[in-house]
Design an enzyme around this catalytic site. Structure first.
Site, short mmCIF file in Angstrom:
data_model
loop_
_atom_site.label_atom_id
_atom_site.label_comp_id
_atom_site.label_asym_id
_atom_site.label_seq_id
_atom_site.Cartn_x
_atom_site.Cartn_y
_atom_site.Cartn_z
N GLY A 71 0.80 -1.22 0.00
CA GLY A 71 0.00 0.00 0.00
C GLY A 71 0.83 1.27 0.00
O GLY A 71 0.51 2.23 -0.71
N THR A 72 1.87 1.29 0.78
CA THR A 72 2.70 2.49 0.85
C THR A 72 3.30 2.80 -0.53
O THR A 72 3.26 3.96 -0.99
CB THR A 72 3.83 2.31 1.89
OG1 THR A 72 3.21 2.04 3.16
CG2 THR A 72 4.71 3.53 2.00
N ASN A 147 -9.04 3.25 7.70
CA ASN A 147 -8.45 2.18 8.51
C ASN A 147 -8.89 2.25 9.98
O ASN A 147 -8.89 1.24 10.66
CB ASN A 147 -6.92 2.20 8.42
CG ASN A 147 -6.34 3.59 8.39
OD1 ASN A 147 -6.78 4.45 7.62
ND2 ASN A 147 -5.36 3.83 9.23
N GLN A 175 -7.72 -0.75 2.79
CA GLN A 175 -8.62 -1.28 3.84
C GLN A 175 -9.96 -1.75 3.29
O GLN A 175 -10.70 -2.45 3.98
CB GLN A 175 -8.85 -0.23 4.93
CG GLN A 175 -7.62 0.05 5.76
CD GLN A 175 -7.24 -1.10 6.69
OE1 GLN A 175 -8.02 -2.01 6.94
NE2 GLN A 175 -6.02 -1.05 7.19
N SER A 195 -3.02 -3.88 -0.78
CA SER A 195 -1.92 -4.52 -0.08
C SER A 195 -2.36 -5.92 0.37
O SER A 195 -3.45 -6.06 0.93
CB SER A 195 -1.58 -3.66 1.15
OG SER A 195 -0.55 -4.26 1.89
N HIS A 197 -1.31 -7.95 2.76
CA HIS A 197 -1.34 -8.39 4.17
C HIS A 197 -2.58 -7.95 4.93
O HIS A 197 -2.80 -8.39 6.06
CB HIS A 197 -0.05 -7.98 4.90
CG HIS A 197 0.07 -6.54 5.28
ND1 HIS A 197 -0.19 -6.10 6.55
CD2 HIS A 197 0.43 -5.44 4.58
CE1 HIS A 197 0.04 -4.79 6.62
NE2 HIS A 197 0.41 -4.37 5.43
N THR A 233 13.21 -7.53 -9.69
CA THR A 233 12.82 -8.93 -9.88
C THR A 233 11.52 -9.22 -9.12
O THR A 233 11.39 -8.87 -7.94
CB THR A 233 13.94 -9.85 -9.36
OG1 THR A 233 15.12 -9.54 -10.11
CG2 THR A 233 13.60 -11.32 -9.52
N CYS A 338 2.12 6.41 17.41
CA CYS A 338 3.43 6.90 17.82
C CYS A 338 4.10 7.61 16.64
O CYS A 338 4.28 7.01 15.59
CB CYS A 338 4.27 5.72 18.28
SG CYS A 338 5.71 6.25 19.16
#
Ligand SMILES: Cc1ncc(COP(=O)(O)O)c(C=O)c1O
Length: 402
Positions: A71-72, A147, A175, A195, A197, A233, A338
């Site tokens: 995603g980033t 999110n 999301q 993404s 994950h 690759t 954080c």
């Protein structure tokens, strides 16, 4: 001790089918998809098959699928790949930091960005996007689902605005993917990022829909991989895992899994809201005064992902509750993040109008699609106890914390 993971919006575990699909591509079929020998052909075939699956997932042509690292990277590619000095960009103040930080960096390169604020419900008003458009506007980037609150954004209406005004449109669907059926053709976007994950695939792999002819410059240059749109690759095992996760996600959208998840989430939400001094963040919009609303205002739900609920707790520090729940085996996340070593209240909740104390005192529960009734029962047993315990000790309750 029982362990219940309710932080699916942070990440999800691989489903066994995903693991099995990936397994051969680390060892027996380890080839480089660019090699012409048998090993390379095996890898190329697997990448091509996953590309076909992703084309079905997005509803696009396979040549419009670009594999990347997640995603980033997709979010960064949309902004850095399309915007040049003098351009104007429109996004929202509730995007992921992958968009917000990219926009910040682009400001130093002469790209101005308008950050549209949400309504208190967490919804972006498409009219606010329309009002922000200028002659120099080149890109609109809005997320499919938030999110933190799970609120779905009105991307189809924004897509129409983009088409009518001739502006490129990118969607961060990280999301929303796998939680709602979407169709890039119907939405009319030019770019869309996902993404693996977040949908039971592996970390570090993702994909982007890039509508044919969209002049997006690659972030990475080198080899001619991915039609020269993303050098490097191919992560063959990751790509295979993403394809399998997308295939399973398409099934889940049809076989009632997502509806079942919404029912579980609703039960969890109602149980937590039964604790005194709690409330739902967003997800409801104030409507016109209704005849039976009593208070003169009515509330109607806004669409959101089936797995997410975000709740504030009076007289509590969210972080303390996250830790207390973790000690009881329940994993959730708090309404603060954080940043450079300091804990800041969530920018999403603040943008929706919550004050710092309430934003800090918020928790996000995000269920895996494998969540069970027993998981919800356990969480509903543990949360009220933890809240009561912390409120009895809390410096917030004692009025000693500003
Ligand atoms: C809405 C949104 N966009 C982008 C990302 C970044 O995705 P990745 O972890 O694949 O880089 C996340 C991850 O939390 C997200 O929630």
């Amino acid at each position: 001790m029982r362990r219940v993971y309710m932080d699916a919006n942070a990440t999800t575990p691989l489903l066994p089918e995903v693991m099995e699909a990936m397994r051969p591509y680390w060892m027996e079929h380890f080839g480089n998809a660019s090699s012409i020998h048998l090993h390379g052909q095996q890898a190329r075939t697997a990448v091509d098959q996953a590309r076909e699956t992703m084309a079905e997932f997005f509803n696009c042509h396979p040549a419009e699928v670009v594999f990347n690292s997640g995603g980033t990277e997709g979010d960064n590619t949309a902004l850095f790949g399309l915007l040049h000095p003098g351009d104007h960009c429109i996004t929202t103040s509730i995007e992921h930091s992958a968009i917000l930080e990219a926009a910040k960096r682009l400001a130093h390169r002469g790209v101005e960005t308008t950050f549209v604020a949400p309504q208190p419900s967490g919804l972006i008003d498409p009219m606010d996007i329309l009002r922000a458009i200028r002659p120099q506007t080149r890109l609109i980037s809005v997320m499919l689902a938030n999110n933190e609150t799970g609120v779905f954004q009105p991307v189809e209406e924004i897509g129409k605005i983009a088409a009518d005004t001739g502006v490129f449109f990118h969607i961060d669907a990280v999301q929303g993917a796998g939680k709602v059926k979407f169709d890039v053709r119907r939405i009319g976007c030019h770019l869309l990022s996902i993404s693996a994950h977040k949908m039971h695939g592996p970390k570090g792999i993702g994909a982007m829909f890039v509508r044919r002819g969209t002049p997006v410059e690659p972030l990475l240059v080198g080899g001619s991989h991915e039609r020269r749109q993303r050098a490097g690759t191919e992560n063959v095992a990751g790509i295979v895992g993403l394809g399998k996760a997308a295939e399973l996600a398409m099934h889940s959208l049809q076989d009632g899994t997502i509806d079942r998840l919404a029912t579980l989430r609703d039960r969890l939400e109602a149980g937590v809201l039964a604790i005194s001094g709690t409330g739902l963040n967003g997800a409801q919009t104030l409507g016109a005064p209704g005849p039976d609303s009593g208070t003169g205002e009515s509330r109607s739900p806004v669409p959101r992902t089936a797995n997410t609920t975000n709740i504030w707790f009076d007289q509590l520090e969210g972080e303390a509750l996250v830790i207390a729940l973790d000690l009881k085996g329940v994993a959730v996340s708090g309404g603060s993040a954080c940043h450079s070593g300091a804990t800041e209240p969530s920018h999403v909740l603040m943008a929706m109008g919550l004050d710092k104390t309430r934003a800090r005192a918020s928790l996000r529960f995000s269920l895996l699609k494998t969540a069970t009734d027993a998981d919800v029962d356990y969480v509903l047993k543990v949360v009220p106890q933890a809240v009561e315990h912390l409120r009895a000790l809390s410096p917030v309750a004692a009025g000693t914390l500003g």
